[in-house]
Design a protein around this motif. Structure first.
Motif, PDB file in Angstrom:
ATOM      1  N   LEU A 192       0.823  -1.206   0.000  1.00 18.90           N
ATOM      2  CA  LEU A 192       0.000   0.000   0.000  1.00 18.90           C
ATOM      3  C   LEU A 192       0.860   1.260   0.000  1.00 18.90           C
ATOM      4  N   ALA A 193       1.980   1.212   0.736  1.00 19.87           N
ATOM      5  CA  ALA A 193       2.890   2.353   0.742  1.00 19.87           C
ATOM      6  C   ALA A 193       3.547   2.521  -0.619  1.00 19.87           C
ATOM      7  N   ALA A 194       3.871   1.400  -1.277  1.00 19.83           N
ATOM      8  CA  ALA A 194       4.533   1.469  -2.583  1.00 19.83           C
ATOM      9  C   ALA A 194       3.603   2.034  -3.643  1.00 19.83           C
ATOM     10  N   GLY A 245       2.995  -5.336 -11.680  1.00 18.19           N
ATOM     11  CA  GLY A 245       2.677  -4.249 -10.779  1.00 18.19           C
ATOM     12  C   GLY A 245       2.546  -2.930 -11.526  1.00 18.19           C
ATOM     13  N   VAL A 246       1.709  -2.045 -11.039  1.00 20.34           N
ATOM     14  CA  VAL A 246       1.482  -0.783 -11.742  1.00 20.34           C
ATOM     15  C   VAL A 246       2.682   0.153 -11.635  1.00 20.34           C
ATOM     16  N   ASP A 247       3.659  -0.197 -10.805  1.00 24.34           N
ATOM     17  CA  ASP A 247       4.882   0.606 -10.722  1.00 24.34           C
ATOM     18  C   ASP A 247       5.993   0.016 -11.581  1.00 24.34           C
ATOM     19  N   VAL A 248       5.681  -1.027 -12.332  1.00 15.45           N
ATOM     20  CA  VAL A 248       6.665  -1.679 -13.201  1.00 15.45           C
ATOM     21  C   VAL A 248       6.330  -1.328 -14.652  1.00 15.45           C
ATOM     22  N   MET A 285      -3.770  -0.005 -14.529  1.00 12.99           N
ATOM     23  CA  MET A 285      -4.251  -0.874 -13.453  1.00 12.99           C
ATOM     24  C   MET A 285      -3.745  -2.293 -13.633  1.00 12.99           C
ATOM     25  N   GLY A 286      -3.847  -3.078 -12.576  1.00 16.40           N
ATOM     26  CA  GLY A 286      -3.464  -4.474 -12.617  1.00 16.40           C
ATOM     27  C   GLY A 286      -3.879  -5.180 -11.341  1.00 16.40           C
ATOM     28  N   GLU A 287      -3.876  -6.503 -11.392  1.00 11.60           N
ATOM     29  CA  GLU A 287      -4.250  -7.299 -10.218  1.00 11.60           C
ATOM     30  C   GLU A 287      -3.080  -7.548  -9.285  1.00 11.60           C
ATOM     31  N   LEU A 288      -1.864  -7.450  -9.800  1.00 11.19           N
ATOM     32  CA  LEU A 288      -0.692  -7.826  -9.018  1.00 11.19           C
ATOM     33  C   LEU A 288      -0.178  -6.654  -8.191  1.00 11.19           C
ATOM     34  N   PRO A 289       0.386  -6.913  -7.041  1.00  9.80           N
ATOM     35  CA  PRO A 289       0.867  -5.831  -6.173  1.00  9.80           C
ATOM     36  C   PRO A 289       2.091  -5.151  -6.760  1.00  9.80           C
ATOM     37  N   PRO A 290       2.466  -3.999  -6.239  1.00  6.90           N
ATOM     38  CA  PRO A 290       3.652  -3.296  -6.720  1.00  6.90           C
ATOM     39  C   PRO A 290       4.884  -4.193  -6.736  1.00  6.90           C
TER      40      PRO A 290
END
Length: 370
Positions: free
Chosen positions: A59-61, A168-171, A191-196
């Motif tokens: 969540l922080a990422a 991840g949406v940060d990748v 968007m995506g289902e996988l975590p950062p």
């Protein structure tokens, strides 16, 4: 801790709820074995993933890149994803300012081959721009080829577009689309289902496609071979009762083979954004009527056209011969000939008539372009 599309875990989540499911998967009291379909091997895998999960870190990422996490029941959750049943995402990681639920209500997926031809890239960009200009949100997977062209077309038109990632949406994946994905995060949605920090795998790409199909009103396939992830998206859309469309291509191209196979089934052939909007839009969203050019010959009434047809291609003839060939009285035939003369179709030589030699009455004009 759950992989995308895990229907067995989706059933457990639906029946037990998230808090109880996590408790069972992490507890050592044997309650996890009571879950339908649970085995010792499966339980070991779930527990390994549960041990590695750090929701506060994730969540922080996502917050660090301006994102958020959505789950079913949130105001912004797109209700159409519930059509996936137990394969529904347990949540979505989202970057971008717009409201996902509102954007998804008027969205169309444009998907296709990564190694597309110049024709495929042109059609994808054209469809993306045309849909965006009509107020539709263009959805795709941010991959090379058709996906990227559709996103860029929508952005170039100043419209809305969103990408569903298999990571991840940060990748930024693929790396070559780092700038494109960044633009979508600023101007649209990612968007995506996988975590950062999660990276894509082959199976995650395939499972991502069900989200694209469920999220949108319809799916358009632009170039696809027989074995193509784009066809997976299209078939998912068909199963979900969404509109499925295909853009035709050369019959000799392997990149069109998959699309043509769809078109032999229940998919609808489309060639531009207007035809897509007519299919997936509201009543009144009609594509313009399609027809060839109007020739001067088309503007004649039936009797005058019959008189014109009665004149020979070469040489001259008199009114009686024209009347006999046209099946009209001589007086009426003469009146029609004078009408055709004023329009430039025929010319008079004494008491006889002939077709003009100018462009107004060439063979195509006389025969209606056939």
């Amino acid at each position: 801790m759950l992989e995308p599309g895990d229907e067995r875990a989706g059933r457990w989540l639906r029946e037990a709820g998230p808090v109880e499911l996590i408790r069972r998967l992490t507890a050592r009291d044997g309650s996890a074995e009571e879950l339908p379909g649970m085995t010792a091997t499966r339980l070991g895998g779930y527990r390994l993933r549960a041990a590695a999960a750090e929701p506060e870190r994730d969540l922080a990422a996502v917050a660090a890149v301006g994102g958020r996490f959505l789950c079913p029941g949130d105001h912004e959750w797109p209700g159409q994803l519930d059509d996936l049943g137990d394969a529904r995402p347990i949540g979505l990681w989202v970057r971008g300012g717009p409201d996902l639920r509102l954007w998804a209500l008027r969205s169309v997926a444009v998907v296709g081959a990564r190694a597309c031809t110049p024709y495929g890239a042109h059609m994808a960009a054209s469809l993306g721009a045309g849909l965006a200009e009509r107020g539709w949100v263009v959805v795709s997977g941010a991959a090379f080829g058709v996906d990227g062209a559709a996103h860029r077309g929508a952005l170039a038109a100043g419209g809305a577009t969103m990408a569903v990632l298999a990571c991840g949406v940060d990748v930024a994946y693929p790396r070559g689309h780092t700038e494109l994905i960044g633009r979508m995060a600023e101007q649209g949605l990612v968007m995506g289902e996988l975590p950062p920090a999660a990276h894509p795998t082959r199976s995650r790409f395939i499972l991502r496609n069900r989200v694209i199909a469920a999220l949108t009103r319809g799916t358009v396939v632009v170039e696809a071979e027989y074995r193509s992830g784009s066809l997976v998206t299209a078939r998912s859309a068909q199963r979900l009762g969404r509109f499925t469309m295909g853009v035709p291509g050369p019959a000799t191209s392997s990149l069109s083979a998959g699309v043509h196979e769809l078109l032999r089934g229940e998919a609808v052939l489309v060639t531009d954004a207007a035809e897509i909007a007519e299919l997936v839009g509201d009543i009144g969203d009609l594509a313009p009527a399609r027809r060839g050019p109007v020739l001067p010959r088309d503007l004649l009434d039936a009797v005058t056209a019959r008189v014109l047809d009665a004149l020979p291609y070469h040489g001259i003839t008199d009114v009686r011969d024209v009347a006999r060939a046209a099946g009209t009285p001589a007086d009426e035939t003469l009146g029609r000939l004078y009408e055709l003369h004023s329009l430039g179709f025929v010319e008079r030589q004494g008491d006889r008539w002939r077709l003009t030699s100018g462009p107004t009455c060439n063979a195509d004009a006389r025969r209606g372009g056939t």
